[in-house]
Write a protein that holds these residues in place. Structure first.
Motif, mmCIF file in Angstrom:
data_model
loop_
_atom_site.group_PDB
_atom_site.id
_atom_site.type_symbol
_atom_site.label_atom_id
_atom_site.label_comp_id
_atom_site.label_asym_id
_atom_site.label_seq_id
_atom_site.Cartn_x
_atom_site.Cartn_y
_atom_site.Cartn_z
ATOM 1 N N MET A 203 0.755 -1.188 0.104
ATOM 2 C CA MET A 203 0.100 0.051 -0.022
ATOM 3 C C MET A 203 0.923 1.269 -0.170
ATOM 4 S SD MET A 203 -3.066 -1.039 -0.166
ATOM 5 C CE MET A 203 -3.918 0.666 0.002
ATOM 6 N N LEU A 204 0.449 2.395 -0.739
ATOM 7 C CA LEU A 204 1.032 3.540 -0.871
ATOM 8 C C LEU A 204 -0.084 4.605 -0.479
ATOM 9 C CD1 LEU A 204 2.655 2.835 -4.203
ATOM 10 C CD2 LEU A 204 3.872 2.750 -2.183
ATOM 11 N N ARG A 205 0.433 5.696 -0.519
ATOM 12 C CA ARG A 205 -0.361 7.026 -0.013
ATOM 13 C C ARG A 205 -1.548 6.945 -1.130
ATOM 14 N NH1 ARG A 205 0.828 13.446 -0.469
ATOM 15 N NH2 ARG A 205 2.954 12.676 -0.188
ATOM 16 N N ASN A 206 -2.739 7.449 -0.742
ATOM 17 C CA ASN A 206 -3.992 7.650 -1.394
ATOM 18 C C ASN A 206 -4.618 6.359 -2.113
ATOM 19 O OD1 ASN A 206 -3.962 10.291 -0.576
ATOM 20 N ND2 ASN A 206 -2.903 10.962 -2.433
ATOM 21 N N ASN A 207 -4.428 5.313 -1.363
ATOM 22 C CA ASN A 207 -4.917 4.149 -1.717
ATOM 23 C C ASN A 207 -4.155 3.469 -3.139
ATOM 24 O OD1 ASN A 207 -6.606 3.490 0.350
ATOM 25 N ND2 ASN A 207 -8.410 4.838 -0.694
ATOM 26 N N LYS A 208 -3.087 4.143 -3.805
ATOM 27 C CA LYS A 208 -2.227 3.517 -4.625
ATOM 28 C C LYS A 208 -1.719 2.335 -3.836
ATOM 29 C CE LYS A 208 -1.980 5.571 -7.999
ATOM 30 N NZ LYS A 208 -2.810 5.394 -9.238
ATOM 31 N N SER A 209 -1.356 1.304 -5.001
ATOM 32 C CA SER A 209 -0.928 0.009 -4.640
ATOM 33 C C SER A 209 -0.065 -0.685 -5.601
ATOM 34 C CB SER A 209 -1.906 -0.887 -3.849
ATOM 35 O OG SER A 209 -2.781 -1.127 -4.997
ATOM 36 N N CYS A 210 0.727 -1.700 -5.211
ATOM 37 C CA CYS A 210 1.453 -2.419 -6.327
ATOM 38 C C CYS A 210 1.722 -3.810 -5.467
ATOM 39 C CB CYS A 210 2.592 -1.858 -6.828
ATOM 40 S SG CYS A 210 3.644 -1.582 -5.513
ATOM 41 N N GLY A 211 2.158 -4.599 -6.355
ATOM 42 C CA GLY A 211 2.610 -6.093 -6.059
ATOM 43 C C GLY A 211 1.752 -7.045 -5.298
ATOM 44 N N SER A 212 0.685 -6.953 -5.965
ATOM 45 C CA SER A 212 -0.443 -8.057 -5.508
ATOM 46 C C SER A 212 -0.167 -9.455 -6.022
ATOM 47 C CB SER A 212 -1.925 -7.521 -5.961
ATOM 48 O OG SER A 212 -2.033 -7.292 -7.267
ATOM 49 N N LYS B 69 -4.034 24.686 -12.458
ATOM 50 C CA LYS B 69 -3.983 23.534 -11.941
ATOM 51 C C LYS B 69 -2.787 23.457 -10.830
ATOM 52 C CE LYS B 69 -7.204 20.702 -13.890
ATOM 53 N NZ LYS B 69 -8.143 19.866 -13.336
ATOM 54 N N ASP B 70 -2.904 22.755 -9.880
ATOM 55 C CA ASP B 70 -1.792 22.630 -9.181
ATOM 56 C C ASP B 70 -1.299 21.455 -8.951
ATOM 57 O OD1 ASP B 70 0.225 22.817 -6.928
ATOM 58 O OD2 ASP B 70 -1.191 23.380 -5.320
ATOM 59 N N TRP B 71 -0.018 21.317 -9.712
ATOM 60 C CA TRP B 71 0.591 20.129 -9.984
ATOM 61 C C TRP B 71 1.152 19.252 -8.916
ATOM 62 C CZ3 TRP B 71 -0.443 18.012 -14.893
ATOM 63 C CH2 TRP B 71 -0.874 18.629 -15.608
ATOM 64 N N TYR B 72 1.355 20.182 -7.876
ATOM 65 C CA TYR B 72 2.333 19.455 -6.628
ATOM 66 C C TYR B 72 1.377 19.678 -5.609
ATOM 67 C CZ TYR B 72 5.629 20.396 -10.144
ATOM 68 O OH TYR B 72 6.367 20.096 -11.433
ATOM 69 N N ASP B 73 0.076 19.735 -5.476
ATOM 70 C CA ASP B 73 -0.767 19.335 -4.274
ATOM 71 C C ASP B 73 -0.389 18.346 -3.742
ATOM 72 O OD1 ASP B 73 -2.910 19.148 -2.652
ATOM 73 O OD2 ASP B 73 -4.103 20.545 -3.504
ATOM 74 N N GLU B 74 -0.252 18.205 -2.270
ATOM 75 C CA GLU B 74 -0.123 16.934 -1.629
ATOM 76 C C GLU B 74 -1.373 15.961 -1.576
ATOM 77 O OE1 GLU B 74 1.475 17.437 2.237
ATOM 78 O OE2 GLU B 74 3.555 18.004 1.519
ATOM 79 N N ASN B 75 -2.555 16.552 -1.922
ATOM 80 C CA ASN B 75 -3.562 15.513 -1.999
ATOM 81 C C ASN B 75 -3.796 14.954 -3.331
ATOM 82 O OD1 ASN B 75 -4.355 16.410 0.744
ATOM 83 N ND2 ASN B 75 -5.077 18.285 0.147
ATOM 84 N N ASN B 76 -2.778 15.531 -4.274
ATOM 85 C CA ASN B 76 -2.819 14.540 -5.745
ATOM 86 C C ASN B 76 -2.653 13.077 -5.277
ATOM 87 O OD1 ASN B 76 -3.472 16.894 -6.785
ATOM 88 N ND2 ASN B 76 -1.459 17.383 -7.592
ATOM 89 N N ASN B 77 -3.286 12.360 -6.080
ATOM 90 C CA ASN B 77 -3.009 10.790 -6.211
ATOM 91 C C ASN B 77 -1.751 10.411 -6.350
ATOM 92 O OD1 ASN B 77 -5.743 10.272 -5.506
ATOM 93 N ND2 ASN B 77 -6.292 9.892 -7.561
ATOM 94 N N CYS B 78 -0.984 11.154 -7.384
ATOM 95 C CA CYS B 78 0.384 10.912 -7.716
ATOM 96 C C CYS B 78 1.182 12.074 -7.667
ATOM 97 C CB CYS B 78 0.309 10.300 -9.046
ATOM 98 S SG CYS B 78 -0.494 8.904 -9.324
ATOM 99 N N TYR B 79 2.449 11.915 -7.285
ATOM 100 C CA TYR B 79 3.378 13.348 -7.412
ATOM 101 C C TYR B 79 3.472 13.995 -8.567
ATOM 102 C CZ TYR B 79 7.218 16.418 -6.566
ATOM 103 O OH TYR B 79 7.975 17.432 -6.752
#
Length: 339
Positions: A144-153, A201-211
């Motif tokens: 699990m990563l931030r904002n419900n992003k994930s990998c490795g299943s 658009k704010d490309w670097y908002d901390e709430n964005n799903n991806c950086y």
């Protein structure tokens, strides 16, 4: 040069080596590797792909993790061996610590994040962790990563859990400084303009799903779950519960559907059902065997932009010409780079 941090979980020692770009990582035995793309850390719009792999399989995800991994100075994190107790690894540039995580064994991602912020006395951290499913050795556990992003299943989440590696924690650091800041800013704006004409658009908002990306693409997982005969509400609930426990949503949905068909019954309390799966996995395991499962193998044939770390959605937009890519790379590194 690539900077590689090797962490041996057996003896809890860390070592750093620098390796030429063309050299490959030595994937011994059950090593687990986290790789950040070569241009991560500088703040390029839309460049945020994290790769996680072992000698057999590869998983990728958009995230904030790869950016802050490079900001801490590392191209690769390689985890060797396994710990005899649950641990988490804390990385603050050259300061590396391997800490007892026994108290986090049954914690979900958000709880883990909250506890570690308090424990480390640091407010801004990036985490990759395995959840309750992983620590209970569920085959389709994910990272699990931030904002419900994930990998490795496809086994990598279970591998991380088998190492007793509960979490990897990165302290937030300042962006890396490019070789030619003015040219870098120019081409970064070109990328932004080609993605969207909305300059507010704010490309670097901390709430964005991806950086570095404000598109916040719609999660397609719910639509995939629906294909197993679930309503939108049911699909969203399956996805939510999967993320809470740290398990693959699609695999869980397929197992639920098989259970309902095989036993001609409905599941009244999904949380309770998932708890039963975790507590009695050997009994429920046949529900989740997928004979058509395809493991993502390591590939060297991906597009240049994908190698650089741009997400799949942006790849479709033909972001940069070959000449522009070379100029962008030179503005960052001060030299050309084989990709």
């Amino acid at each position: 040069m690539k900077k590689i941090l090797y962490i041996n979980l057996n003896d809890r020692k860390a070592r750093t080596i620098n390796q030429y770009d063309k050299c490959r990582i030595n994937l011994n035995a059950d090593n687990l590797v986290f790789e950040a793309p070569p241009l991560a850390g500088y703040g390029i719009v839309g460049l945020n792909r994290l790769s996680v792999y072992d000698k057999n399989s590869l998983s990728t995800s958009g995230s904030h993790f790869a950016h802050f991994m490079k900001c801490n100075g590392y191209d690769y994190l390689v985890f060797e061996g396994e710990s005899d107790i649950p641990v988490y690894v804390y990385i603050d540039k050259e300061n590396i610590s391997i800490n007892d995580a026994t108290h986090l064994s049954e914690a979900d991602f958000l709880s883990t994040q909250k506890i570690l912020k308090k424990e480390l006395h640091v407010n801004k951290i990036e985490i990759a962790s395995v959840g309750i499913a992983g620590m209970n050795k569920i085959d389709f556990a994910k990272i699990m990563l931030r904002n419900n992003k994930s990998c490795g299943s496809d086994g990598l989440g279970k591998l991380m859990a088998n190492k007793n590696l509960k979490a990897i924690v990165l302290r937030h650091q300042e962006n890396l400084i490019p070789y030619d800041s003015e040219t870098f800013k120019k081409y970064n704006q070109i990328i932004a303009n080609r993605i969207t004409s909305d300059n507010k658009k704010d490309w670097y908002d901390e709430n964005n799903n991806c950086y570095g990306c404000c598109l916040n693409c719609k999660n397609t997982v719910v639509d995939k779950i629906k294909k197993y005969g679930f309503t939108i509400a049911e699909s969203e609930n399956i996805n939510k519960i999967s993320n809470f426990y740290g398990m693959d949503s699609i695999t869980l949905a397929r197992g639920i559907n098989k259970y309902k068909n095989d036993f001609d019954t409905e599941i009244i309390d999904l949380h309770h059902f998932v708890q039963n799966i975790i507590n009695n996995y050997d009994y429920y395991k046949p529900l989740f065997i997928n004979e058509n499962k395809r493991i993502n193998e390591l590939s060297k044939n991906s597009d240049d932009e994908e190698k650089l770390g741009f997400c799949k959605i942006l790849l479709e937009k033909n972001i940069l010409t070959d000449k522009e890519k070379k100029t962008l790379i030179k503005s960052i590194l001060g030299l050309s780079m084989a990709i």
